[in-house]
Design a protein around this motif. Structure first.
Motif, PDB file in Angstrom:
ATOM      1  N   ASP A  96       0.837  -1.198   0.000  1.00  0.00           N
ATOM      2  CA  ASP A  96       0.000   0.000   0.000  1.00  0.00           C
ATOM      3  C   ASP A  96       0.876   1.254   0.000  1.00  0.00           C
ATOM      4  O   ASP A  96       0.636   2.205  -0.755  1.00  0.00           O
ATOM      5  CB  ASP A  96      -0.921  -0.020   1.227  1.00  0.00           C
ATOM      6  CG  ASP A  96      -1.887   1.157   1.243  1.00  0.00           C
ATOM      7  OD1 ASP A  96      -2.469   1.464   0.189  1.00  0.00           O
ATOM      8  OD2 ASP A  96      -2.058   1.767   2.307  1.00  0.00           O
ATOM      9  N   ALA A 111       2.465   1.679  -3.408  1.00  0.00           N
ATOM     10  CA  ALA A 111       1.512   2.155  -4.413  1.00  0.00           C
ATOM     11  C   ALA A 111       1.383   3.678  -4.364  1.00  0.00           C
ATOM     12  O   ALA A 111       1.272   4.346  -5.406  1.00  0.00           O
ATOM     13  CB  ALA A 111       0.150   1.494  -4.195  1.00  0.00           C
ATOM     14  N   VAL A 112       1.408   4.240  -3.163  1.00  0.00           N
ATOM     15  CA  VAL A 112       1.371   5.698  -3.027  1.00  0.00           C
ATOM     16  C   VAL A 112       2.619   6.314  -3.658  1.00  0.00           C
ATOM     17  O   VAL A 112       2.554   7.344  -4.346  1.00  0.00           O
ATOM     18  CB  VAL A 112       1.254   6.100  -1.542  1.00  0.00           C
ATOM     19  CG1 VAL A 112       1.331   7.622  -1.400  1.00  0.00           C
ATOM     20  CG2 VAL A 112      -0.043   5.589  -0.943  1.00  0.00           C
ATOM     21  N   THR A 153      -5.983   6.024  -0.577  1.00  0.00           N
ATOM     22  CA  THR A 153      -6.383   4.696  -1.039  1.00  0.00           C
ATOM     23  C   THR A 153      -7.905   4.543  -0.920  1.00  0.00           C
ATOM     24  O   THR A 153      -8.478   4.782   0.140  1.00  0.00           O
ATOM     25  CB  THR A 153      -5.702   3.596  -0.213  1.00  0.00           C
ATOM     26  OG1 THR A 153      -4.290   3.777  -0.269  1.00  0.00           O
ATOM     27  CG2 THR A 153      -6.049   2.212  -0.755  1.00  0.00           C
ATOM     28  N   VAL A 190      -8.715  -1.859  -2.651  1.00  0.00           N
ATOM     29  CA  VAL A 190      -7.703  -2.812  -3.118  1.00  0.00           C
ATOM     30  C   VAL A 190      -8.457  -4.013  -3.674  1.00  0.00           C
ATOM     31  O   VAL A 190      -9.399  -4.511  -3.048  1.00  0.00           O
ATOM     32  CB  VAL A 190      -6.765  -3.250  -1.975  1.00  0.00           C
ATOM     33  CG1 VAL A 190      -5.626  -4.099  -2.523  1.00  0.00           C
ATOM     34  CG2 VAL A 190      -6.211  -2.033  -1.241  1.00  0.00           C
ATOM     35  N   SER A 194      -8.628   9.763 -10.442  1.00  0.00           N
ATOM     36  CA  SER A 194      -8.298   8.475  -9.826  1.00  0.00           C
ATOM     37  C   SER A 194      -7.211   7.762 -10.615  1.00  0.00           C
ATOM     38  O   SER A 194      -7.004   8.027 -11.801  1.00  0.00           O
ATOM     39  CB  SER A 194      -9.541   7.582  -9.729  1.00  0.00           C
ATOM     40  OG  SER A 194     -10.084   7.349 -11.026  1.00  0.00           O
ATOM     41  N   GLU A 250      -5.254   3.701 -10.950  1.00  0.00           N
ATOM     42  CA  GLU A 250      -5.084   2.294 -10.557  1.00  0.00           C
ATOM     43  C   GLU A 250      -3.596   1.980 -10.604  1.00  0.00           C
ATOM     44  O   GLU A 250      -2.929   2.232 -11.602  1.00  0.00           O
ATOM     45  CB  GLU A 250      -5.848   1.358 -11.497  1.00  0.00           C
ATOM     46  CG  GLU A 250      -5.667  -0.103 -11.126  1.00  0.00           C
ATOM     47  CD  GLU A 250      -6.138  -1.060 -12.212  1.00  0.00           C
ATOM     48  OE1 GLU A 250      -7.339  -1.331 -12.277  1.00  0.00           O
ATOM     49  OE2 GLU A 250      -5.272  -1.528 -12.989  1.00  0.00           O
ATOM     50  N   PHE A 306      -4.354  -1.544  -6.629  1.00  0.00           N
ATOM     51  CA  PHE A 306      -4.784  -0.476  -5.725  1.00  0.00           C
ATOM     52  C   PHE A 306      -5.471   0.617  -6.539  1.00  0.00           C
ATOM     53  O   PHE A 306      -4.957   1.028  -7.585  1.00  0.00           O
ATOM     54  CB  PHE A 306      -3.591   0.137  -4.987  1.00  0.00           C
ATOM     55  CG  PHE A 306      -2.918  -0.799  -4.020  1.00  0.00           C
ATOM     56  CD1 PHE A 306      -3.189  -0.727  -2.665  1.00  0.00           C
ATOM     57  CD2 PHE A 306      -2.009  -1.754  -4.466  1.00  0.00           C
ATOM     58  CE1 PHE A 306      -2.571  -1.586  -1.766  1.00  0.00           C
ATOM     59  CE2 PHE A 306      -1.388  -2.622  -3.579  1.00  0.00           C
ATOM     60  CZ  PHE A 306      -1.672  -2.534  -2.229  1.00  0.00           C
ATOM     61  N   MET A 363      -6.589   4.496  -6.212  1.00  0.00           N
ATOM     62  CA  MET A 363      -6.354   5.655  -5.362  1.00  0.00           C
ATOM     63  C   MET A 363      -6.924   6.896  -6.028  1.00  0.00           C
ATOM     64  O   MET A 363      -7.019   6.967  -7.253  1.00  0.00           O
ATOM     65  CB  MET A 363      -4.859   5.829  -5.099  1.00  0.00           C
ATOM     66  CG  MET A 363      -4.257   4.629  -4.382  1.00  0.00           C
ATOM     67  SD  MET A 363      -2.564   4.893  -3.901  1.00  0.00           S
ATOM     68  CE  MET A 363      -2.332   3.509  -2.777  1.00  0.00           C
ATOM     69  N   GLY A 370      -3.751   3.306   5.811  1.00  0.00           N
ATOM     70  CA  GLY A 370      -4.550   2.217   5.279  1.00  0.00           C
ATOM     71  C   GLY A 370      -3.832   0.884   5.325  1.00  0.00           C
ATOM     72  O   GLY A 370      -4.449  -0.160   5.544  1.00  0.00           O
TER      73      GLY A 370
END
Length: 389
Positions: free
Chosen positions: A77, A80-81, A105, A108, A137, A139, A160, A162, A271
């Protein structure tokens, strides 16, 4: 990432919005103001050095000598950010200024685990990239591999979703449009579009918006007949069939007081921390039901409905909602309980598919509410099987 966000280290209650108001002027007013990007622009990878860092090994190892999957989900997570921030390119942002974006987030999906059993003393490689974008947004697909016998072997892959928010986290922010470059990126983009379409369809067909299908209603009635005293069904006396347990008897609960060390950059509970806590409770729920060590096979539809503030009393509830031979479908709900107001707010839900090495007891719902949980669990299990095949 702390430098990119323009934040100072150390916990400062309620200071986030005050420090970043001036960055609002650097946000684009439309997506057309931003240059297009491709997937490669956001790709990155990193090594978790478990083979040499013994302190790190202690954080990742389970009591049986395996890897804590909740811990690596937390890492994924966070990574991914990082990929999302790397993807964003905003010409209006002056050099040296922090990013005017906040990345949150939302969900998922499609976390599928291979047969590889990760070891706590082998390096793990984490990699990811943005694979689809809307207006606000993104992915991000994240892969996890481990170096076993000199080869990088896939452990899992997670998707993810986001959203980009403005610098004060009070409204949406536009992101760069993704234009796939090359056959690989085009194929990945098509799969991402299909996932986005499926998520919209599943939301419209959810049990909140639509009644169960005719086959599902028949199943509910069949369960009712199996669990009622047929000599006088109107008395409502319920009978548990052999080899079954009541769905309500599979519940485990965990209460957590959230501390600043569990926060993200926005003074909300991270998250990834919630995912770790929920996964470990979900595993315990499945373990108590099957009486053997279950293997996590699939995670689907982790949704983040409300942010959790630092200092909240977090209550996690795990429950077995569906079984099929040696498979166990578990749902974990996260709620914030306010002792002063005696109110409870649902913040997250997590759906897990576990596999046991034995045929396990079936769960039986008693109320209509439990029957809906059973049907929803069945749907998530069937989705996991379809995607695994």
């Amino acid at each position: 990432m702390t430098e990119i966000m323009g934040l100072t280290r150390g916990y400062q209650p309620l200071s986030f919005n005050q420090n970043r108001n001036h960055l609002l002027q650097y946000l684009p007013e439309s997506q057309n103001e931003l240059p297009t990007r491709c997937m490669q622009d956001s790709f990155d990878d990193a090594i978790i050095p478990l083979s040499t860092d013994y302190d790190l090994q202690d954080k990742y190892v389970t009591y049986l000598g395996y890897i804590r999957l909740g811990r690596i989900m937390e890492d994924m997570d966070f990574f991914a950010v990082w990929c999302a921030l790397k993807y964003l390119h905003n010409p209006k942002q002056p050099i040296g200024e922090p990013t005017p974006y906040v990345i949150v987030t939302v969900l998922v999906d499609e976390v599928q685990f291979t047969q590889v059993t990760p070891k706590p003393n082998k390096d793990i490689r984490i990699s990811g990239e943005v694979t689809w974008t809307g207006k606000t947004s993104m992915e991000i697909t994240v892969w996890l591999e481990q170096n076993i016998d000199g080869y990088w072997q896939r452990i899992t892959c997670a998707v993810f979703v986001m959203v980009a928010r403005n610098s004060t986290n009070t409204g949406p922010a536009f992101v760069n449009k993704l234009v796939p470059n090359g056959e690989r990126e085009i194929e990945m983009y098509k799969r991402a579009e299909a996932r986005a379409s499926r998520r919209k369809l599943e939301k419209s067909d959810s049990l909140i918006n639509k009644e169960p299908t005719s086959d599902e209603q028949t199943l509910i009635h069949d369960i009712f007949i199996r669990t009622v005293d047929t000599t006088d069904p109107l008395l409502g006396r319920r009978i548990l069939p052999p080899g079954c347990v009541w769905l309500e008897d599979t519940t485990l609960t965990s209460n957590i007081f959230s501390h600043p060390e569990d926060r993200n950059f926005h003074n909300k509970i991270f998250g990834g921390f919630l995912m770790r806590q929920a996964l470990e409770l979900g595993w315990l729920t499945a373990y108590c039901h099957c009486k053997h060590r279950p293997i996590l096979r699939y995670i689907s539809d982790i949704s983040f409905k409300q942010p959790v503030n630092v200092g909240s009393l977090l209550r996690l509830t795990g429950q077995v909602v569906f079984t099929e031979q040696n498979f166990i479908q578990v749902v974990v709900h996260a709620e914030v309980f306010d002792p002063m107001k005696s109110t409870t707010t649902t913040t997250n839900s997590f759906h897990y598919t576990f596999e046991a090495n034995n045929i396990i007891s079936s769960v039986m719902p008693q109320s209509y509410h439990e029957s809906m949980m059973y049907i929803d669990g069945k749907r998530h299990f069937e989705q996991a099987i379809r995607n695994s095949n």
